[in-house]
Design an enzyme around this catalytic site. Structure first.
Site, PDB file in Angstrom:
ATOM      1  N   ASN A 170      53.354  43.381  39.444  1.00 57.67           N
ATOM      2  CA  ASN A 170      52.190  42.498  39.459  1.00 57.67           C
ATOM      3  C   ASN A 170      50.944  43.297  39.114  1.00 57.67           C
ATOM      4  OD1 ASN A 170      51.124  39.735  40.142  1.00 57.67           O
ATOM      5  ND2 ASN A 170      49.756  41.046  41.348  1.00 57.67           N
ATOM      6  N   TYR A 174      41.469  42.988  41.790  1.00 56.09           N
ATOM      7  CA  TYR A 174      41.018  42.833  43.169  1.00 56.09           C
ATOM      8  C   TYR A 174      39.996  43.935  43.431  1.00 56.09           C
ATOM      9  CZ  TYR A 174      45.832  40.984  43.045  1.00 56.09           C
ATOM     10  OH  TYR A 174      47.002  40.367  42.684  1.00 56.09           O
ATOM     11  N   TRP A 188      42.844  42.008  48.623  1.00 60.01           N
ATOM     12  CA  TRP A 188      43.931  41.100  48.282  1.00 60.01           C
ATOM     13  C   TRP A 188      43.723  39.798  49.057  1.00 60.01           C
ATOM     14  CZ3 TRP A 188      47.767  45.622  49.322  1.00 60.01           C
ATOM     15  CH2 TRP A 188      48.125  46.239  48.110  1.00 60.01           C
ATOM     16  N   GLU A 231      52.026  40.440  34.419  1.00 59.83           N
ATOM     17  CA  GLU A 231      50.803  40.275  33.626  1.00 59.83           C
ATOM     18  C   GLU A 231      50.810  41.159  32.373  1.00 59.83           C
ATOM     19  OE1 GLU A 231      50.830  40.212  36.911  1.00 59.83           O
ATOM     20  OE2 GLU A 231      49.666  38.441  37.499  1.00 59.83           O
ATOM     21  N   ASP A 280      29.052  37.872  46.135  1.00 56.50           N
ATOM     22  CA  ASP A 280      30.277  37.415  45.484  1.00 56.50           C
ATOM     23  C   ASP A 280      30.025  36.440  44.341  1.00 56.50           C
ATOM     24  OD1 ASP A 280      33.130  37.363  45.305  1.00 56.50           O
ATOM     25  OD2 ASP A 280      33.183  37.687  47.463  1.00 56.50           O
TER      26      ASP A 280
HETATM   27  C1  LIG Z   1      35.658  40.215  38.157  1.00 58.12           C
HETATM   28  C2  LIG Z   1      36.730  39.630  39.021  1.00 58.12           C
HETATM   29  C3  LIG Z   1      36.864  40.061  40.324  1.00 58.12           C
HETATM   30  C4  LIG Z   1      37.859  39.537  41.147  1.00 58.12           C
HETATM   31  N1  LIG Z   1      37.960  39.998  42.423  1.00 58.12           N
HETATM   32  C5  LIG Z   1      38.975  39.547  43.195  1.00 58.12           C
HETATM   33  C6  LIG Z   1      39.151  40.073  44.504  1.00 58.12           C
HETATM   34  O1  LIG Z   1      38.396  40.919  44.953  1.00 58.12           O
HETATM   35  N2  LIG Z   1      40.187  39.611  45.248  1.00 58.12           N
HETATM   36  C7  LIG Z   1      41.069  38.670  44.758  1.00 58.12           C
HETATM   37  O2  LIG Z   1      42.013  38.328  45.459  1.00 58.12           O
HETATM   38  N3  LIG Z   1      40.897  38.126  43.534  1.00 58.12           N
HETATM   39  C8  LIG Z   1      39.887  38.567  42.744  1.00 58.12           C
HETATM   40  N4  LIG Z   1      39.726  38.053  41.490  1.00 58.12           N
HETATM   41  C9  LIG Z   1      40.635  36.995  41.011  1.00 58.12           C
HETATM   42  C10 LIG Z   1      41.976  37.561  40.666  1.00 58.12           C
HETATM   43  O3  LIG Z   1      41.871  38.629  39.776  1.00 58.12           O
HETATM   44  C11 LIG Z   1      42.872  36.498  40.056  1.00 58.12           C
HETATM   45  O4  LIG Z   1      43.065  35.500  41.022  1.00 58.12           O
HETATM   46  C12 LIG Z   1      44.210  37.031  39.586  1.00 58.12           C
HETATM   47  O5  LIG Z   1      44.994  35.946  39.160  1.00 58.12           O
HETATM   48  C13 LIG Z   1      44.935  37.751  40.693  1.00 58.12           C
HETATM   49  O6  LIG Z   1      46.182  38.218  40.245  1.00 58.12           O
HETATM   50  P1  LIG Z   1      47.510  37.621  40.888  1.00 58.12           P
HETATM   51  O7  LIG Z   1      47.585  36.196  40.432  1.00 58.12           O
HETATM   52  O8  LIG Z   1      48.575  38.474  40.305  1.00 58.12           O
HETATM   53  O9  LIG Z   1      47.369  37.756  42.364  1.00 58.12           O
HETATM   54  C14 LIG Z   1      38.736  38.561  40.649  1.00 58.12           C
HETATM   55  C15 LIG Z   1      38.596  38.127  39.329  1.00 58.12           C
HETATM   56  C16 LIG Z   1      37.615  38.650  38.513  1.00 58.12           C
HETATM   57  C17 LIG Z   1      37.500  38.166  37.103  1.00 58.12           C
HETATM   58 MN   LIG Z   2      50.423  37.916  39.390  1.00 61.94          MN
END
Ligand SMILES: Cc1cc2nc3c(=O)[nH]c(=O)nc-3n(C[C@H](O)[C@H](O)[C@H](O)COP(=O)(O)O)c2cc1C
Ligand SMILES: [Mn+2]
Length: 502
Positions: A170, A174, A188, A231, A280
């Site tokens: 994955n 984050y 997370w 991804e 945020d």
């Molecule tokens: C700039 C940016 C910062 C982000 N920060 C976070 C974060 O701190 N924690 C989080 O859970 N998702 C964050 N996200 C959203 C996740 O990257 C997004 O939900 C992604 O799908 C997570 O990967 P996953 O689906 O494999 O869990 C952020 C997205 C962006 C564009």
């Molecule tokens: Mn994922």
């Protein structure tokens, strides 16, 4: 051409296209870069490469995704819709008929086969290897973004883990709050795949963090793919060539070979630290909450590594375009499950999860409600707070037209559905965290089938008369640009729009 090979190729392209400015004046990563960048983002300005960041030898790249043009350039595509088309081509593949179609089908299959990451034995991201105490976050120009932020935060990381049960990789974006030179918090959130990997371990989970990958890989880390899909596969598919990966030095995790910087380490189960406050993407500070702790065991880099950053805050910010890329790229996949969906829009000002406008080909009573529930059942869209449903002929990206339909077609008592369900981790509005109210607004046309009166016809001029007036416009001698407008506010000239908005 193809999408950029790595961050440096990307920077060179941006520079060639007049889309990047190098700043050699000394700037402070504490607040100053945020304020500079905020002004640039709001003007649709260029990417910025700060080459003299106070307290660090590393350059800092920000605003690489800050406009629609640059977001499309990242994919080497004319538009984000063109990127989506590439995906829908594959998703909608039918058994081919005839030789030509078979050849085309093979090409499409090849594009899928090519998306599998490819292992290499040595890589630029390991030109410099720092282990033990030498590996220090103090080497990086990590930004403190907003005045009340608890500390500096790494804001644009691709965090890589493996599901301990299936081995599936994955990659997620984050944020990571600096807790010291060798540790960060790992943000997370409750609905995310990285957290699920972590919860499935019984001791500790190995983690690698890639900073400064090629822009498509960086985008892919933010993409809400189903948990069982890697991804890096999406990145490979969108790049048209596999992402090259190399084994990290101190953990059994492969990392993108082209990354500028890689942080290697682990997160121990049940070790939590206070994370936040953090300014945020909701436009508010997220209050402190306990999150897992990442321990740094090694840091590898390219020579003269460039540190990538992004600032989130009150919309619009740079992340708006990462979100819009996801909105466009996932449309074909959503249509597979909800084929009556014509288009959708997640307004930037709605911070993406707060509002979703969908247009549908309505075929039966309650169809709008069916689609609302579908949205509330789809991946990360399930966190959507308000869903607005309009008919297929309404442009969901034209908010004035949507408001017109909501105003004209909605009986609040009949057409507003209030329900409840899971909400975004960061949403401060619900009484309880993670769970609360949702609203669906059915702004479609109704009719006797749904128990209403006959729906009145919409006003439209006949095509014949419009054509006639087009043709004769010059003859009338009226000093107004007579290009057909059909009375729509958003096609009217700016001063008029402003007047109409008063
Ligand atoms: C700039 C940016 C910062 C982000 N920060 C976070 C974060 O701190 N924690 C989080 O859970 N998702 C964050 N996200 C959203 C996740 O990257 C997004 O939900 C992604 O799908 C997570 O990967 P996953 O689906 O494999 O869990 C952020 C997205 C962006 C564009
Ligand atoms: Mn994922």
């Amino acid at each position: 051409m193809a999408p950029p090979r790595d961050l440096r190729d990307w920077i060179a392209r941006l520079e060639r296209e007049g889309e990047l400015v190098r700043v050699d004046a000394e700037v402070d990563p504490e607040l100053e870069i945020t304020e500079i960048n905020d002004r640039v983002v709001k003007h649709g300005g260029p990417a910025l490469l700060f080459e003299n960041v106070k307290g660090s030898d590393r350059s800092l790249l920000i605003n690489q995704f800050g406009t629609e043009r640059r977001m499309a350039m990242a994919f080497d595509a004319p538009s984000l819709d063109a990127v989506a088309e590439k995906l829908s081509d594959v998703l909608e593949m039918q058994p081919p008929q005839g030789l030509v179609e078979k050849m085309r089908g093979l090409q499409k299959l090849k594009s899928i086969a090519d998306s599998q990451p490819k292992s290499v034995r040595s890589a630029p991201c390991q030109d410099v290897v720092l282990e033990g105490d030498d590996a220090s976050l103090d080497l990086l120009p990590i930004q403190k973004c907003w005045p009340d932020d608890a500390a500096p935060f790494i804001t644009l990381p691709a965090v890589i883990t493996h599901d301990p049960r299936t081995g599936v990789r994955n990659v997620g974006m984050y944020r990571m709050q600096k807790l010291g030179p060798h540790a960060t918090a790992m943000h997370w959130q409750i609905h995310k795949d990285g957290r699920a990997d972590y919860l499935a371990t019984d001791g500790k989970i190995e983690v690698a963090v890639a900073l400064g990958t090629d822009p498509v890989t960086t985008y892919a880390a933010s993409a809400p793919l189903p948990k069982h899909i890697d991804e890096l596969m999406l990145a490979g598919f969108l790049r048209g060539e596999p992402v090259e990966v190399v084994r990290a030095k101190t953990v059994a995790v492969d990392v993108p070979a082209n990354a500028e910087i890689v942080l290697e380490g682990y997160v121990a189960k049940d070790e939590l630290a206070e994370e936040g406050p953090f300014g945020d993407h909701t436009g508010y500070y997220t209050p402190p909450e306990r999150f897992p702790v990442f321990h740094l065991t090694a840091m590898t880099m390219r020579r003269d590594a460039i540190y990538p950053s992004i600032v989130v805050g009150k919309p619009p910010q740079e992340d708006a375009w990462l979100g819009k890329a996801t909105e466009r790229i996932f449309l074909p996949a959503i249509k597979l499950t909800v084929p009556e969906l014509v288009d959708y829009d997640l307004p930037v000002a709605g911070a993406f999860h707060n509002c979703c406008i969908v247009s549908i080909r309505k075929a039966f009573p309650g169809h709008a409600q069916k689609v609302m529930h579908a949205i509330w059942g789809l991946g990360m869209l399930s966190l959507t707070k308000a869903v607005v449903v309009v008919d297929e002929w309404v442009d969901v990206h034209d908010y004035e037209e949507v408001l017109f339909r909501v105003g004209a077609n909605v009986d609040p008592q009949r057409d507003v559905l209030i329900t409840e369900g899971p909400l975004d981790h960061l949403d401060h509005a619900p009484t309880r965290q993670f769970y609360g109210g949702k609203m669906g607004i059915d702004a479609t046309h109704k009719g006797p089938q749904e128990g209403t009166r006959e729906w009145p016809p919409e006003i439209e001029m006949t095509p014949e008369v419009r054509e006639l007036v087009d043709r004769r416009w010059a003859e009338y001698g009226i000093p107004v640009d007579g290009a057909a407008g059909n009375g729509r506010i958003s096609q009217s000239p700016r001063p008029l729009r402003r007047l109409l908005r008063r």
